[in-house]
Design an enzyme around this catalytic site. Structure first.
Site, mmCIF file in Angstrom:
data_model
loop_
_atom_site.group_PDB
_atom_site.id
_atom_site.type_symbol
_atom_site.label_atom_id
_atom_site.label_comp_id
_atom_site.label_asym_id
_atom_site.label_seq_id
_atom_site.Cartn_x
_atom_site.Cartn_y
_atom_site.Cartn_z
ATOM 1 N N VAL A 75 42.321 48.707 93.708
ATOM 2 C CA VAL A 75 40.581 47.496 94.392
ATOM 3 C C VAL A 75 40.798 48.591 96.011
ATOM 4 O O VAL A 75 39.959 48.610 96.156
ATOM 5 C CB VAL A 75 41.233 46.591 94.090
ATOM 6 C CG1 VAL A 75 39.975 46.506 95.868
ATOM 7 C CG2 VAL A 75 40.801 45.855 93.098
ATOM 8 N N GLU A 102 30.501 41.851 81.478
ATOM 9 C CA GLU A 102 31.445 42.598 79.686
ATOM 10 C C GLU A 102 31.751 41.265 78.601
ATOM 11 O O GLU A 102 31.311 41.544 77.948
ATOM 12 C CB GLU A 102 32.105 43.630 80.586
ATOM 13 C CG GLU A 102 33.264 44.453 79.591
ATOM 14 C CD GLU A 102 31.639 45.219 78.735
ATOM 15 O OE1 GLU A 102 31.353 46.131 79.446
ATOM 16 O OE2 GLU A 102 31.572 44.796 77.756
ATOM 17 N N VAL A 131 29.815 39.789 75.660
ATOM 18 C CA VAL A 131 29.829 40.031 74.404
ATOM 19 C C VAL A 131 30.609 40.506 73.272
ATOM 20 O O VAL A 131 31.615 41.477 73.882
ATOM 21 C CB VAL A 131 28.468 41.151 74.342
ATOM 22 C CG1 VAL A 131 28.367 41.607 72.659
ATOM 23 C CG2 VAL A 131 27.191 40.724 75.017
ATOM 24 N N GLY A 182 34.542 39.821 73.542
ATOM 25 C CA GLY A 182 34.975 39.836 73.791
ATOM 26 C C GLY A 182 35.827 40.928 74.945
ATOM 27 O O GLY A 182 35.654 41.717 75.886
ATOM 28 N N GLU A 189 35.103 26.037 67.626
ATOM 29 C CA GLU A 189 35.078 25.160 68.755
ATOM 30 C C GLU A 189 35.503 23.783 67.190
ATOM 31 O O GLU A 189 35.317 24.112 66.424
ATOM 32 C CB GLU A 189 33.980 25.620 68.823
ATOM 33 C CG GLU A 189 33.730 26.469 69.402
ATOM 34 C CD GLU A 189 34.172 26.989 70.917
ATOM 35 O OE1 GLU A 189 34.394 26.466 72.108
ATOM 36 O OE2 GLU A 189 34.502 28.375 71.215
ATOM 37 N N LYS A 234 24.219 36.882 71.941
ATOM 38 C CA LYS A 234 24.839 37.928 72.198
ATOM 39 C C LYS A 234 24.182 39.529 72.130
ATOM 40 O O LYS A 234 23.861 40.373 72.418
ATOM 41 C CB LYS A 234 26.775 38.650 71.358
ATOM 42 C CG LYS A 234 27.087 36.979 71.988
ATOM 43 C CD LYS A 234 28.932 37.359 71.062
ATOM 44 C CE LYS A 234 29.546 36.426 71.580
ATOM 45 N NZ LYS A 234 31.117 35.929 70.291
ATOM 46 N N GLY A 236 39.218 35.217 72.661
ATOM 47 C CA GLY A 236 40.546 34.869 72.985
ATOM 48 C C GLY A 236 40.531 34.871 74.422
ATOM 49 O O GLY A 236 39.963 35.380 75.009
#
Ligand code: NDP
Ligand code: HSE
Length: 437
Positions: free
Chosen positions: A38, A133, A136, A138, A194, A209, A311
């Site tokens: 960074v 990002e 959609v 993972g 879930e 998505k 995940g």
């Protein structure tokens, strides 16, 4: 460590569940590398959770708060990472952050599929970044390739498997012959589904998505309500067996397509449904909880992105990529791409979409039935590519695979079949994708 060190970039993480806990871990474990990448230290200012009295591994309890609004408002917070989920609370928090001049990272597809317009306008107005990002597929980089790598090309199609839970269920059903409800329970035990798996199995998660993908691929604003949606709850082992006999498997697909009429008029089709795909198609080999997205564009041709679509750690990797980009922009100036909706293409109704169909029906087992059924397809202008009879007597089934036809013609054919004396029940209607016939 670089010679020039800019002032620290303060980060607030909202939510420390599956994804948030991994973001905090990576941020803490890799702080030296992140500072180098960074060009300034990236400092965790606080973590908002529902219950701040519960100790969280690897986090100083002094950083925990159950007041996300106060954390967002802090002067020393430059970037807000939203990982709470839901819609209204994160919308309020993100708008407050953007209006206060903070950049925002979110993995929240349900939010972005409905409120991307309002949030992107707030980001543009306040000249800050809004990155998503992880929303959609993972870990799979797909938003950045579409918004940046392919910014000079024209995308015609984005299609893929973007829900890990349903892909796990369909893969297991195909492999073991188990019924849907058994595999769903196993998906829950493995932590894929879930507690309330409705958004996954009814296709809402994939539709959100698809809305995000269609918006950025076609420079138009597409929301979750614009996406035609069917889930996987009615897929049976018999459908998977029949698909295998046609050298196909069944996958829940999200398809975003540019439709070009003969007069050059362009529209978007955005749809989610379980479909047969040939076993040799690249998406047919994507099994378990994995995701894959195939992008077809004018000049780049076909590109395929594959990896872990869900995940904690995989999703956190995508969040961290966004965080480093947003932090760099804070240090060196500049911003990521703004929302691009200049094309404003309308979304076509499902009735107008052309694809192939697989229709399975229980029929009376007597001479002439096949001819009558074929006649009904012909009278609606739907051309048959293959027919297979399964079983006999009480259990006689006809399976018809068609050439390309409009969804309207297919629906009218099925409605007419259901009225026929010789058709006891149309048990399954699925699309067939990934072939050129
Ligand atoms: P979890 O349910 O595991 O975690 C949610 C976190 O938010 C918890 O730490 C919870 O606190 C906190 N929280 C909930 N309500 C509040 C509140 N009112 N104030 C403060 N904190 C609150 O969610 P996930 O990590 O699974 O998902 C987070 C986001 O990432 C969602 O938008 C999801 O769609 C998205 N996503 C998730 C993926 C995944 O594989 N899990 C993949 C891709 C995207 P507490 O710990 O106290 O309960
Ligand atoms: N429930 C989602 C899935 C999580 O199964 O893919 C990732 O968005």
């Amino acid at each position: 460590m670089s010679d020039t060190v800019a002032r620290p970039i303060g980060v607030a993480v909202l939510g420390m569940g599956n994804v948030g806990a991994e973001v905090v871990r990576i941020l803490t474990d890799s702080d030296g590398d992140i500072r180098e990448r960074v060009g300034a230290p990236v400092v965790l200012r606080g973590v908002a959770v529902r219950d701040a009295s519960v100790p969280r591994e690897g986090v100083d309890p002094a950083l925990l708060t159950s007041d996300p609004s106060a954390l967002v408002a802090r002067e020393d917070v430059d970037i807000v990472v939203e990982l709470i989920g839901g819609v209204e609370l994160p919308r309020t928090l993100i708008l407050a952050a953007l209006e206060a001049g903070k950049s925002v990272i979110t993995a929240n597809k349900a939010l972005m599929a409905v409120h991307a317009g309002e949030l992107s306008e707030a980001a543009a107005r306040n000249r800050v970044d809004l990155y998503f990002e992880a929303a959609v597929a993972g870990a799979i980089p797909v938003i950045r390739p579409l918004t940046q790598s392919l910014a000079g090309d024209s995308v015609n199609r984005v299609a893929g498997i973007v829900n890990g839970t349903t892909n796990y269920i369909l893969s297991e059903m195909a492999e073991t012959g188990a019924v849907y409800s058994e595999v769903l329970a196993e998906a829950g035990r493995l932590g894929y589904a879930e507690a309330d798996p409705t958004a996954d199995v009814e296709g809402y998660d994939a539709a959100a998505k698809a809305a995000i993908l269609a918006s950025i691929a076609f420079h138009s604003r597409v929301t979750a309500d614009d996406v035609y949606r069917e889930g996987i709850t009615s897929i049976t082992p018999a459908d998977l067996e029949a698909a295998a006999k046609f050298d196909c498997t069944i996958k829940l697909l999200a398809i975003c397509e540019r439709l070009t009429e003969d007069d050059g008029r362009e529209r978007i089709s955005a749809r989610v449904y379980p479909a047969l795909i040939p076993l040799e198609h690249p998406l047919a080999t994507v099994n378990g909880a994995f995701n894959a997205v195939v992008v077809e564009s004018e000049n780049a041709g076909r590109l395929m992105f594959y990896g872990q679509g869900a995940g904690g750690a995989p999703t956190a990797a995508a969040v961290m990529g966004d965080l480093v980009m947003a932090a760099r922009n804070r240090v060196y100036g500049g911003r990521g791409p703004l929302e691009s909706t200049y094309a404003s293409l309308p979304v076509a109704p499902i009735d107008d979409v052309q694809t192939r169909y697989y229709v399975s029906m229980r029929v009376a087992d007597r001479p002439g039935v096949l001819e009558q059924v074929a006649g009904e397809f012909a009278s609606q202008g739907v051309s048959i590519a293959a027919v297979r009879q399964e079983g006999a007597g009480e259990d006689a089934r006809l399976i018809v695979v068609t050439h390309r036809a409009s969804d309207r013609a297919q629906s009218e054919t099925v409605a007419a079949l259901e009225e026929m004396d010789s058709v006891i029940k149309v048990s399954s209607v699925l699309r067939l994708e990934g072939t050129n016939e």
